[in-house]
Write a protein that holds these residues in place. Structure first.
Motif, PDB file in Angstrom:
ATOM      1  N   PHE A 249       0.832  -1.210   0.000  1.00 22.63           N
ATOM      2  CA  PHE A 249       0.000   0.000   0.000  1.00 22.63           C
ATOM      3  C   PHE A 249       0.869   1.264   0.000  1.00 22.63           C
ATOM      4  O   PHE A 249       0.496   2.276  -0.588  1.00 22.63           O
ATOM      5  CB  PHE A 249      -0.976  -0.011   1.183  1.00 22.63           C
ATOM      6  N   ALA A 250       2.035   1.193   0.644  1.00 21.09           N
ATOM      7  CA  ALA A 250       2.940   2.354   0.614  1.00 21.09           C
ATOM      8  C   ALA A 250       3.328   2.648  -0.841  1.00 21.09           C
ATOM      9  O   ALA A 250       3.374   3.803  -1.273  1.00 21.09           O
ATOM     10  CB  ALA A 250       4.177   2.080   1.462  1.00 21.09           C
ATOM     11  N   MET A 251       3.580   1.581  -1.601  1.00 20.42           N
ATOM     12  CA  MET A 251       3.958   1.777  -3.003  1.00 20.42           C
ATOM     13  C   MET A 251       2.767   2.260  -3.829  1.00 20.42           C
ATOM     14  O   MET A 251       2.925   3.044  -4.767  1.00 20.42           O
ATOM     15  CB  MET A 251       4.550   0.498  -3.566  1.00 20.42           C
ATOM     16  N   ALA A 252       1.569   1.816  -3.462  1.00 23.85           N
ATOM     17  CA  ALA A 252       0.372   2.297  -4.172  1.00 23.85           C
ATOM     18  C   ALA A 252       0.212   3.807  -3.974  1.00 23.85           C
ATOM     19  O   ALA A 252      -0.077   4.542  -4.927  1.00 23.85           O
ATOM     20  CB  ALA A 252      -0.865   1.553  -3.659  1.00 23.85           C
ATOM     21  N   VAL A 253       0.458   4.274  -2.747  1.00 21.47           N
ATOM     22  CA  VAL A 253       0.348   5.720  -2.479  1.00 21.47           C
ATOM     23  C   VAL A 253       1.474   6.462  -3.198  1.00 21.47           C
ATOM     24  O   VAL A 253       1.257   7.531  -3.782  1.00 21.47           O
ATOM     25  CB  VAL A 253       0.404   6.007  -0.955  1.00 21.47           C
ATOM     26  N   ALA A 254       2.676   5.882  -3.155  1.00 23.93           N
ATOM     27  CA  ALA A 254       3.809   6.510  -3.844  1.00 23.93           C
ATOM     28  C   ALA A 254       3.492   6.663  -5.332  1.00 23.93           C
ATOM     29  O   ALA A 254       3.869   7.636  -5.979  1.00 23.93           O
ATOM     30  CB  ALA A 254       5.060   5.662  -3.656  1.00 23.93           C
ATOM     31  N   MET A 255       2.772   5.702  -5.887  1.00 24.11           N
ATOM     32  CA  MET A 255       2.437   5.704  -7.317  1.00 24.11           C
ATOM     33  C   MET A 255       1.359   6.738  -7.628  1.00 24.11           C
ATOM     34  O   MET A 255       1.500   7.547  -8.542  1.00 24.11           O
ATOM     35  CB  MET A 255       1.922   4.298  -7.677  1.00 24.11           C
ATOM     36  N   SER A 256       0.283   6.713  -6.841  1.00 28.13           N
ATOM     37  CA  SER A 256      -0.878   7.529  -7.214  1.00 28.13           C
ATOM     38  C   SER A 256      -0.817   8.929  -6.603  1.00 28.13           C
ATOM     39  O   SER A 256      -1.510   9.829  -7.047  1.00 28.13           O
ATOM     40  CB  SER A 256      -2.161   6.839  -6.760  1.00 28.13           C
ATOM     41  N   GLY A 257       0.030   9.079  -5.573  1.00 30.16           N
ATOM     42  CA  GLY A 257       0.044  10.339  -4.830  1.00 30.16           C
ATOM     43  C   GLY A 257      -1.039  10.295  -3.759  1.00 30.16           C
ATOM     44  O   GLY A 257      -2.002   9.528  -3.858  1.00 30.16           O
ATOM     45  N   GLY A 258      -0.863  11.095  -2.700  1.00 30.98           N
ATOM     46  CA  GLY A 258      -1.854  11.144  -1.639  1.00 30.98           C
ATOM     47  C   GLY A 258      -1.204  11.082  -0.275  1.00 30.98           C
ATOM     48  O   GLY A 258       0.024  11.285  -0.140  1.00 30.98           O
ATOM     49  N   ASN A 259      -2.031  10.782   0.724  1.00 37.73           N
ATOM     50  CA  ASN A 259      -1.566  10.818   2.118  1.00 37.73           C
ATOM     51  C   ASN A 259      -2.352   9.753   2.882  1.00 37.73           C
ATOM     52  O   ASN A 259      -3.550   9.902   3.109  1.00 37.73           O
ATOM     53  CB  ASN A 259      -1.854  12.234   2.664  1.00 37.73           C
ATOM     54  N   VAL A 260      -1.702   8.654   3.228  1.00 35.31           N
ATOM     55  CA  VAL A 260      -2.424   7.534   3.849  1.00 35.31           C
ATOM     56  C   VAL A 260      -1.674   7.041   5.088  1.00 35.31           C
ATOM     57  O   VAL A 260      -0.449   6.850   5.047  1.00 35.31           O
ATOM     58  CB  VAL A 260      -2.607   6.359   2.850  1.00 35.31           C
ATOM     59  N   LEU A 261      -2.436   6.853   6.166  1.00 36.60           N
ATOM     60  CA  LEU A 261      -1.867   6.248   7.377  1.00 36.60           C
ATOM     61  C   LEU A 261      -1.989   4.730   7.259  1.00 36.60           C
ATOM     62  O   LEU A 261      -3.086   4.201   7.056  1.00 36.60           O
ATOM     63  CB  LEU A 261      -2.630   6.730   8.619  1.00 36.60           C
ATOM     64  N   GLU A 288       2.199   7.094  16.075  1.00 36.48           N
ATOM     65  CA  GLU A 288       1.982   6.227  17.227  1.00 36.48           C
ATOM     66  C   GLU A 288       1.381   4.875  16.824  1.00 36.48           C
ATOM     67  O   GLU A 288       1.794   3.823  17.280  1.00 36.48           O
ATOM     68  CB  GLU A 288       1.035   6.938  18.186  1.00 36.48           C
ATOM     69  N   ASP A 289       0.387   4.929  15.921  1.00 39.15           N
ATOM     70  CA  ASP A 289      -0.366   3.734  15.590  1.00 39.15           C
ATOM     71  C   ASP A 289      -0.068   3.216  14.182  1.00 39.15           C
ATOM     72  O   ASP A 289      -0.917   2.626  13.538  1.00 39.15           O
ATOM     73  CB  ASP A 289      -1.869   4.060  15.726  1.00 39.15           C
ATOM     74  N   GLY A 290       1.120   3.494  13.657  1.00 38.81           N
ATOM     75  CA  GLY A 290       1.439   3.036  12.315  1.00 38.81           C
ATOM     76  C   GLY A 290       2.395   3.999  11.646  1.00 38.81           C
ATOM     77  O   GLY A 290       3.139   4.701  12.316  1.00 38.81           O
ATOM     78  N   PHE A 291       2.389   4.024  10.312  1.00 41.99           N
ATOM     79  CA  PHE A 291       3.216   5.010   9.626  1.00 41.99           C
ATOM     80  C   PHE A 291       2.432   5.648   8.487  1.00 41.99           C
ATOM     81  O   PHE A 291       1.514   5.059   7.934  1.00 41.99           O
ATOM     82  CB  PHE A 291       4.548   4.405   9.148  1.00 41.99           C
ATOM     83  N   ARG A 292       2.814   6.896   8.202  1.00 37.76           N
ATOM     84  CA  ARG A 292       2.101   7.681   7.201  1.00 37.76           C
ATOM     85  C   ARG A 292       2.950   7.789   5.940  1.00 37.76           C
ATOM     86  O   ARG A 292       4.169   7.970   6.018  1.00 37.76           O
ATOM     87  CB  ARG A 292       1.812   9.074   7.775  1.00 37.76           C
ATOM     88  N   VAL A 293       2.296   7.662   4.790  1.00 41.58           N
ATOM     89  CA  VAL A 293       2.992   7.768   3.505  1.00 41.58           C
ATOM     90  C   VAL A 293       2.407   8.954   2.748  1.00 41.58           C
ATOM     91  O   VAL A 293       1.185   9.044   2.571  1.00 41.58           O
ATOM     92  CB  VAL A 293       2.798   6.480   2.664  1.00 41.58           C
TER      93      VAL A 293
END
Ligand code: UD1
Length: 429
Positions: A249-261, A288-293
């Motif tokens: 999912f980190a790579m999906a966000v990197a691809m499409s752009g955006g901001n996801v926890l 605290e509860d994960g990482f944001r991309v």
């Protein structure tokens, strides 16, 4: 057969709850065979591979009860109890084992607890020959007698059971480490596993075995020392979050752009991939509860990658990273060192207009400005999700078929992406 339809172009924003790791849930379920008391596992993902392994365990006589189902909003996974008090059959037949390689691993606990096992040679994703020589040599080192007949491995422990010994793997193997570790916990004496895999899923299983009364030291390292005990007891244990799902999912966000926890995602289990993404221009912040991309969807810097056992860049993220780099601002070398046939996604990614050349274990990806929607076919578990990632940015419509591969390893993929704004749906013929 179901397909996935994606209309590319939407950014991803919001939150994705990372499920329990498939690659930990499967060996943890298998570990239940080691005890006559109940093992309760929490955070088990609802996946086709988990269901398939349930069938295999039930065939051995394990009683399985789903205690709690994930609820829609929380996506908290299932709690399942496994009661292996009465084992009726120590044979794992071809029809059940051929669908999934990890089911071969039952050979370790069956042999350790019952002194015998007959297990079909494995199947699974077609990403290489995937032999079982390390498993068999390791079990022989513990005193087992091994015979191969009619596609089955027939293993017998010596009188008095398996005996601890030194086991050295010629190459790091996740499955062989799980299997020998599970066999050694009930063997007589001390086993030292050298060149053991130290993937987070191995540590998760080792910690569960310790919770069941096993004596294991060196967890998180390449040398595991196991002092055999005569019995294991029950335990209540949680499957760790899926680092491959989080990385995907980190790579999906990197691809499409955006901001996801990535809720519950752990960068520490994924550092090599996180470092590459940051170098490529993606922002990743620990919370605290994960990482944001965070990414803006523009062409990323081309960063070369070579897959390696943990803590290196995971082979299970290679296809996804290749999809991401098809739109990088340059040329990227991606070397696959774990499996010899893990570039089957290349032909499918090319249908989107990607420019990829393969030379043996090396893929050279030249970034292109745009990808175009295409009809593509999933070929294996991780490859199939790379096609979804490409579809998220491709112009127009993408149809991914043969998605049963996706269902083996990704829980509610379309739903998780749709909640973040992707235009994606499952369609039936
Ligand atoms: C596991 C993972 C899979 C991941 C892989 C590598 C699960 C359920 N699957 O697969 O998602 O891609 O680790 O991180 O956890 N080998 C031999 N002889 C053997 C055993 C392995 O030569 O007896 C070779 C394999 O062909 C491969 C390499 O060792 O080239 C690593 O394979 P291995 O770590 O065993 O992969 P799996 O456990 O099958």
């Amino acid at each position: 057969m179901d397909k996935i339809r994606i209309i590319g172009g939407n950014q991803l924003n919001g939150e994705i709850t990372i499920s329990g790791a498939k690659n930990a849930a499967l060996p943890l379920m298998i570990a239940s065979l080691l005890s006559e008391e109940k093992l309760i596992l929490n955070n088990v993902p609802a996946l086709a591979d988990v269901k398939q392994l349930q069938k295999i365990l039930e065939n051995h006589g394990v009683e399985i009860n789903i205690l709690e189902n994930s609820d829609d909003d929380d996506m908290g996974g299932q709690s399942i109890s496994f009661d292996a008090k009465t084992i009726t059959d120590t044979c794992a037949p071809y029809e059940l084992v051929s669908a999934m390689r990890a089911s071969f691993w039952v050979i370790g606990p069956l042999l350790a607890r019952f002194g015998e096992a007959k297990v079909s040679l494995p199947g699974g994703c077609a990403i290489g020959t995937r032999p079982v020589d390390f498993f068999l040599d390791g079990l022989k080192s513990l005193g087992a007698h091994i015979e191969i007949a009619d596609g089955y491995v027939i293993a017998k422990a010596p009188k008095g059971g398996l005996r601890g010994n030194r086991v050295h793997f010629p190459k790091v193997s996740v499955g062989a480490t799980h299997t020998i570790m599970m066999a050694a916990v009930l063997a007589d004496g001390i086993t030292i596993i050298e060149n053991a895999a130290r993937e987070p899923e191995i540590s998760n299983v080792a910690n569960c075995l310790v919770a069941m009364g096993a004596k294991i030291s060196g967890i998180d390292t390449h040398t595991l020392t196991i002092e055999g005990v005569s019995k294991l007891h029950g335990a209540n244990f949680a499957v760790l979050p899926d680092r491959i799902e989080a990385g995907t999912f980190a790579m999906a966000v990197a691809m499409s752009g955006g901001n996801v926890l990535m809720k519950r995602g752990r960068t520490s289990d994924l550092q090599a991939a996180v470092d590459v993404l940051i170098e490529a221009g993606v922002e990743i912040e620990q919370e605290e509860d994960g990482f944001r991309v965070i990414a803006n969807g523009a062409g990323l810097r081309p960063i070369d990658v070579e897959t390696d056992p943990f803590p290196g860049f995971p082979t299970d993220l290679q296809a996804q990273y290749m999809a991401l780099m098809t739109r990088s601002a340059g040329v990227v070398n991606i070397k696959e060192t774990i499996f010899e046939n893990r570039f089957m996604h290349v032909a499918e990614l090319s249908r989107f207009g990607a420019d990829i050349k393969v030379d043996g274990q090396l893929a050279v990806v030249s970034g292109v400005a745009r990808l175009h929607g295409a009809q593509v076919m999933a070929t294996d578990l991780r490859a199939s999700v790379s096609l979804v990632i490409a579809g998220l940015v491709a112009d127009g419509q993408t149809i991914v078929s043969r998605i049963y591969h996706l269902d083996r390893g990704f829980e509610r993929l379309e739903e998780k992406l749709r909640r973040c704004g992707a235009d994606i749906e499952r369609i039936s013929d």
